[in-house]
Scaffold this active site. Structure first.
Site, PDB file in Angstrom:
ATOM      1  N   LYS A 124      40.694  61.252  13.769  1.00 30.92           N
ATOM      2  CA  LYS A 124      41.499  62.112  14.674  1.00 30.92           C
ATOM      3  C   LYS A 124      42.574  62.327  13.999  1.00 30.92           C
ATOM      4  O   LYS A 124      43.685  61.492  14.103  1.00 30.92           O
ATOM      5  CB  LYS A 124      41.473  61.768  15.899  1.00 30.92           C
ATOM      6  CG  LYS A 124      42.107  62.865  17.089  1.00 30.92           C
ATOM      7  CD  LYS A 124      42.175  62.592  18.398  1.00 30.92           C
ATOM      8  CE  LYS A 124      42.587  63.754  19.229  1.00 30.92           C
ATOM      9  NZ  LYS A 124      43.846  64.341  18.996  1.00 30.92           N
ATOM     10  N   CYS A 419      80.614  39.224   3.346  1.00 32.95           N
ATOM     11  CA  CYS A 419      81.494  38.339   2.493  1.00 32.95           C
ATOM     12  C   CYS A 419      83.018  38.911   2.646  1.00 32.95           C
ATOM     13  O   CYS A 419      83.575  38.461   1.935  1.00 32.95           O
ATOM     14  CB  CYS A 419      80.827  38.811   0.947  1.00 32.95           C
ATOM     15  SG  CYS A 419      81.355  40.474   0.668  1.00 32.95           S
ATOM     16  N   CYS A 440      78.854  38.875  -3.083  1.00 32.61           N
ATOM     17  CA  CYS A 440      78.291  39.134  -1.737  1.00 32.61           C
ATOM     18  C   CYS A 440      76.961  38.516  -1.686  1.00 32.61           C
ATOM     19  O   CYS A 440      76.081  38.644  -2.310  1.00 32.61           O
ATOM     20  CB  CYS A 440      78.187  40.560  -1.269  1.00 32.61           C
ATOM     21  SG  CYS A 440      77.533  40.664   0.169  1.00 32.61           S
TER      22      CYS A 440
HETATM   23  S1  IVH Z   1      36.773  68.394  17.207  1.00 30.70           S
HETATM   24  C1  IVH Z   1      34.806  70.988  20.449  1.00 30.70           C
HETATM   25  N1  IVH Z   1      37.511  66.747  15.235  1.00 30.70           N
HETATM   26  O1  IVH Z   1      42.332  66.981  18.288  1.00 30.70           O
HETATM   27  C2  IVH Z   1      35.524  70.041  19.514  1.00 30.70           C
HETATM   28  N2  IVH Z   1      39.264  67.700  16.750  1.00 30.70           N
HETATM   29  O2  IVH Z   1      41.197  68.305  21.541  1.00 30.70           O
HETATM   30  C3  IVH Z   1      36.870  70.399  18.923  1.00 30.70           C
HETATM   31  N3  IVH Z   1      41.346  66.959  16.312  1.00 30.70           N
HETATM   32  O3  IVH Z   1      43.788  69.605  18.833  1.00 30.70           O
HETATM   33  C4  IVH Z   1      37.634  69.535  18.070  1.00 30.70           C
HETATM   34  N4  IVH Z   1      40.903  65.712  14.387  1.00 30.70           N
HETATM   35  O4  IVH Z   1      42.823  69.724  16.438  1.00 30.70           O
HETATM   36  C5  IVH Z   1      37.942  67.622  16.359  1.00 30.70           C
HETATM   37  N5  IVH Z   1      37.949  65.163  13.794  1.00 30.70           N
HETATM   38  C6  IVH Z   1      38.190  66.115  14.722  1.00 30.70           C
HETATM   39  C7  IVH Z   1      39.719  66.259  14.880  1.00 30.70           C
HETATM   40  C8  IVH Z   1      40.069  66.806  15.886  1.00 30.70           C
HETATM   41  C9  IVH Z   1      41.931  66.139  15.181  1.00 30.70           C
HETATM   42  C10 IVH Z   1      42.219  67.668  17.038  1.00 30.70           C
HETATM   43  C11 IVH Z   1      42.191  68.840  17.466  1.00 30.70           C
HETATM   44  C12 IVH Z   1      42.449  69.249  18.780  1.00 30.70           C
HETATM   45  C13 IVH Z   1      42.322  67.780  19.469  1.00 30.70           C
HETATM   46  C14 IVH Z   1      41.044  67.878  20.111  1.00 30.70           C
END
Ligand code: IVH
Length: 680
Positions: A124, A419, A440
Site C-alpha cells: 500500500k 570540552c 574535544c
Molecule cells: S486499490 C478499488 N491498491 O490506498 C480498489 N490502492 O483507499 C482501489 N493505495 O488512496 C484501490 N496502494 O491510492 C489499491 N496497491 C494498492 C494501493 C492503493 C495505495 C491507495 C489508493 C487509495 C487508498 C485506498
C-alpha cells in the site's frame, strides 16, 4: 436527555468538529497539523460512538462521506468509473489478515473444506491516487481522486513524471484508464530536504505530503526540484480491451504497456498466505526505498470480484492491512546538544517515549538551530515525530496549541558542552561547530567510531561503549594510538575480559590490511564520503600523490568539485594530519597502490568486464582484490551467471567455482588476475 448521553453527544460533536478541521488541513490545504495515526484515532472514536449510539449519527458526520474537495483553480473531472477507496483493517497484527479471509469466505458461501481463496497481495503505497486516461495509447488526461466521483485535472504536472509514459508500449486499445499512486522516494525526499536545509529554506514534512502537494500545484514549474515516482495498481474505464481473468495478470498487462508496477507483489492462497505476505513485507519495510503504510489484499479472480461487489463506496473484495504508523505525536521533554565527528552541534529532542515506525523512539534529531526555530518547537510542546526506514527519527513539526506557560526559545550554547571550546558558526553557514577539534572528547570518539566503521577500517568489536571507555579513560587521544593498545591495557578496562581484549587486538591487526579507498574514507576528511574516496583512490593510485595534489589536480577527479578539493587540500596541509597518516603507516596499516593515472581517458584493462571472487587468494584480501578490479574499470559481482567474464578462485573456493565450470566461464588464480590487471 440523560446526563450520560448528553456528555456523549457533546463528545461526538467535538470529535466531528476536530475531524472536520483536520480533514480540511489534510485534504484541501495539504498541510496537516497532526499525524495520520492521531486522525485515525479520533475517527475511530467517533465511529465507535456512533455505532453504539446510532442516534448520535448526523448526516454531516465525517464518517458518512468521503472527504476531498476540488480546489478552485484546477479544472474538475468527472470520473467515468468512480475511484473507490478500500476498507482499512487497522488491526496491525496477523488477525487483520485472517479477519479479511473469513469475511470473503462467508460472503462467497464457502464451506470450511472448500479450497483456499487466491489473493493478489500488494504494497500500500503512501502517496496520492491518480487516474491516467490513455486514448489510442496516448496520455490525454491525469486526474486526482477527489471525492471519488469528481477529481481534478492535473495532467500538466503528471506529464513531468518521467516514469509515466506519454504513449503506451505495444498495441493499445482505443481507451484504457490506469490507476495508481504518485509518490516520492525517500532518497529523493531526503535530497530535497537536504537542499532546503542548505539554503536555509523550509523543509517538507514527509514524502507523501510533498508528492500530494506537488501534484496539485497550478504551476508545474514548482515540480522542477521534486522528483516524483509512480506505481500502477489497478484499472478504471476501458473500451475495446479484454481484461485478463485475474488481477495479477491485469497488472502484468499494465506493466507491458510500459507503466511501473511494483515487483514486491505476490499471488497467495488463503489466510496463511496473507499473513506470510504481511510479515515478510513488515520485515522489509525499513529497507524499501519508499514509504508504505500497509499492504493491500485483493481477491485475484476478477469474476469473483464481480460476484462480491461493493458496500457503499468500498469493494468487498479488497482490504488495506495497516502497519504501525511512521508518524506519531508526543511531548518534547527537553532539547540536548550532541557534538558530532566534525564538531557540528546538533539539537536533539528528548521525547516522551513513543512507538513509531515499529520501534520505541525517545530521541529525535532537530537538525540545526534554524530548522528548530522555523518549526517553532519549544520544550513542553506536543511534537510530531517521524521515523521511516533507516533514516534517523526526526521531529517534523509541532501541534499548534496554546502553551500553558511561557517557555523561552532554545539557544545554542556559546561553548561546547563536552570540552568547553568556543562554539562558532561559519559566516552565512547554518551549522554551529565546536572549535575544539580532536581536543574535544566527543569529536575524538566520533572520529574513532568512524575510523573503525564497517565501511572504513572495519575493526570488529570497537563499538561506542568501548570507545567511550577508551577516550574517557585517557587511553586514546589520537587515531594511531589505537594500534598501540595491547591485550594487557585493554584487559584492565572494566567489563573487559582477557578473551575479548585478545579478540579486539586480533581485529585491529586484521584491519591493517586495507585498501586506499577505505583508508581515505576512514580518515574522516570533511566532504570525502565513500564514493569520493573510491574516486580519489582510483584516480591517483597512491596516497602520497593525493596528499601532495594541488587543487587543480584534485579537480581532475570525476565528481570532485571546488568544495571537496578545498577540503582535501586543507586536511593534508595540516602537519598533524600528515603525522597521523605517517604513524598509521608506521604501525603497519597498508594497502596496494598502483601507478594511478588511471586517468579516465586511458582505456582501463577491465572496463566493461564482470568478475566474481571466490575462496581465499594467496596475498590479496577480498577487499584489496575488489579495489584493484574496480580501479581497472571492472565490476566485482557477487554471483556467477552467464554474464560473468572471469571467476577468480583461491583456496577453498566453493559453489561459485562449480557454477563457473558448469557455464564455461574462464577461471583465474591470483597470478592470472594480476596479469589481466597489468595488460595494457
Ligand atoms: S486499490 C478499488 N491498491 O490506498 C480498489 N490502492 O483507499 C482501489 N493505495 O488512496 C484501490 N496502494 O491510492 C489499491 N496497491 C494498492 C494501493 C492503493 C495505495 C491507495 C489508493 C487509495 C487508498 C485506498
Amino acid at each position: 436527555m440523560a446526563p450520560m448521553s448528553k456528555a456523549l453527544a457533546a463528545r461526538a460533536a467535538e470529535l466531528r468538529a476536530l475531524l472536520q478541521h483536520h480533514a480540511h488541513r489534510y485534504y484541501v490545504l495539504d498541510s496537516p497539523e497532526v499525524p495520520d495515526a492521531e486522525y485515525d484515532r479520533l475517527f475511530q472514536e467517533l465511529q465507535a460512538l456512533e455505532t453504539d449510539h446510532p442516534d448520535l449519527r448526523t448526516p454531516d458526520s465525517p464518517t458518512q462521506r468521503v472527504i476531498g474537495r476540488v480546489l478552485p483553480g484546477l479544472v474538475s473531472v468527472t470520473h467515468a468509473v468512480p475511484m473507490l477507496s478500500i476498507r482499512t483493517e487497522t488491526d496491525t497484527t496477523a488477525g487483520g489478515a485472517q479477519e479479511f479471509d473469513k469475511k470473503i469466505r462467508s460472503a462467497l458461501d464457502l464451506s470450511v473444506d472448500a479450497p483456499p481463496v487466491e489473493y493478489a497481495a500488494e504494497l500500500k503505497f503512501d502517496g496520492l491516487a491518480i487516474n491516467l486516461r490513455y486514448e489510442h495509447g496516448v496520455l490525454v488526461q491525469a486526474a486526482t481522486r477527489g471525492d471519488g466521483e469528481t477529481g481534478e485535472d492535473v495532467t500538466h504536472n503528471i506529464r513531468t513524471i518521467g516514469q509515466i509514459p506519454l504513449r503506451l508500449l505495444g498495441e493499445a486499445p482505443p481507451l484504457i484508464e490506469i490507476r495508481g499512486e504518485v509518490y516520492m522516494r525517500r532518497d529523493d525526499f531526503e535530497r530535497l530536504n537536504a537542499h532546503q536545509r542548505e539554503k536555509g529554506g523550509k523543509t517538507f514534512i514527509n514524502p507523501r505530503n510533498t508528492a500530494a502537494g506537488a501534484v496539485r500545484q497550478l504551476d508545474s514549474r514548482s515540480l522542477a526540484d521534486k522528483k516524483l515516482s509512480f506505481f500502477a495498481y489497478g484499472l478504471g474505464d476501458s473500451l475495446g480491451w479484454k481484461q485478463p481473468d485475474t488481477h495479477s495478470a491485469t497488472l502484468d498487462a499494465i506493466g507491458a504497456f510500459g507503466l511501473p508496477v511494483n515487483a514486491e507483489r505476490a499471488v497467495v492462497r488463503g489466510a496463511t498466505g496473507l499473513v506470510e505476505f504481511h510479515e515478510r513485507i513488515a520485515a522489509k519495510r525499513d529497507a524499501l526505498p519508499f514509504d508504505i503504510d500497509g499492504v493491500v489484499y485483493k481477491v485475484n479472480d476478477v469474476a469473483l470480484q464481480k460476484r462480491l461487489g461493493f458496500v457503499t463506496r468500498e469493494p468487498r473484495w479488497a482490504v488495506a492491512h495497516k502497519y504501525p504508523a511512521q508518524e506519531q505525536m508526543t511531548r518534547l521533554n527537553d532539547i540536548e546538544i550532541q557534538v558530532g565527528r566534525t564538531g557540528k552541534l546538533t539539537p536533539v529532542a528528548k521525547l516522551e517515549p513513543v512507538f513509531v515506525g515499529g520501534t520505541t523512539v525517545s530521541n529525535a534529531t532537530l537538525h540545526n538551530l534554524f530548522e528548530l526555530r522555523r518549526k517553532g518547537v519549544r520544550v513542553g510542546d506536543q511534537v510530531i515525530v517521524r521515523r521511516a526506514g533507516d533514516v534517523i527519527p526526526e521531529v517534523v513539526g509541532r501541534v499548534p496549541r496554546e502553551r500553558a506557560a511561557y517557555v523561552p526559545n532554545f539557544r545554542m550554547p556559546r561553548s561546547c558542552p563536552v570540552c568547553g571550546s568556543r562554539v562558532a558558526r561559519e559566516k552565512g553557514g547554518i551549522d554551529h561547530r565546536c572549535s575544539g577539534g580532536l581536543f574535544c572528547a566527543a569529536q575524538r570518539k566520533q572520529a574513532l567510531l568512524h575510523f573503525a566503521g564497517r565501511r572504513a577500517m572495519d575493526i570488529e568489536g570497537l563499538g561506542d561503549k568501548l570507545v567511550d571507555q577508551l577516550v574517557d579513560g585517557g587511553l586514546i587521544r589520537t587515531l594511531p594510538e589505537l594500534y598501540r593498545l595491547g591485550v594487557a591495557k585493554l584487559a584492565a578496562l572494566e567489563r573487559m575480559a582477557e578473551k575479548s581484549a585478545a579478540n579486539l587486538v586480533a581485529a585491529l591487526e586484521k584491519s591493517k590490511g586495507t585498501t586506499l579507498a577505505r583508508f581515505l574514507y576512514a580518515l574522516g576528511i570533511r566532504q570525502v564520503g565513500e564514493a569520493t574516496a573510491k574516486d580519489l583512490a582510483r584516480h591517483f593510485g597512491a596516497l602520497d600523490r593525493i596528499m601532495d595534489a594541488s587543487i587543480e589536480q584534485l579537480l581532475e577527479v570525476p565528481d570532485v568539485g571546488p568544495v571537496v578539493a578545498q577540503s582535501i587540500r586543507l586536511f593534508f596541509e595540516q602537519p598533524h594530519n600528515r603525522e597521523v597518516v605517517e604513524q598509521l603507516r608506521a604501525s603497519g596499516v597498508h594497502w596496494e597502490e598502483h601507478d594511478g593515472a588511471a586517468t579516465d581517458a586511458s582505456p582501463r584493462p577491465l572496463s566493461g568486464k564482470t568478475l566474481v571472487l571466490t575462496g581465499t587468494l594467496p596475498t590479496l584480501s577480498r577487499d584489496e582484490a575488489k579495489a584493484l578490479i574496480e580501479a581497472a574499470g571492472g565490476k566485482a559481482a557477487g554471483s556467477v551467471s552467464k554474464n560473468t567474464d572471469y571467476v577468480v578462485a583461491g583456496d577453498d573456493a566453493g559453489s561459485k567455482l562449480d557454477k563457473a565450470r558448469e557455464l564455461g566461464v574462464p577461471v583465474l588464480d591470483e597470478a592470472g588476475l594480476r596479469a589481466l590487471l597489468a595488460a595494457p
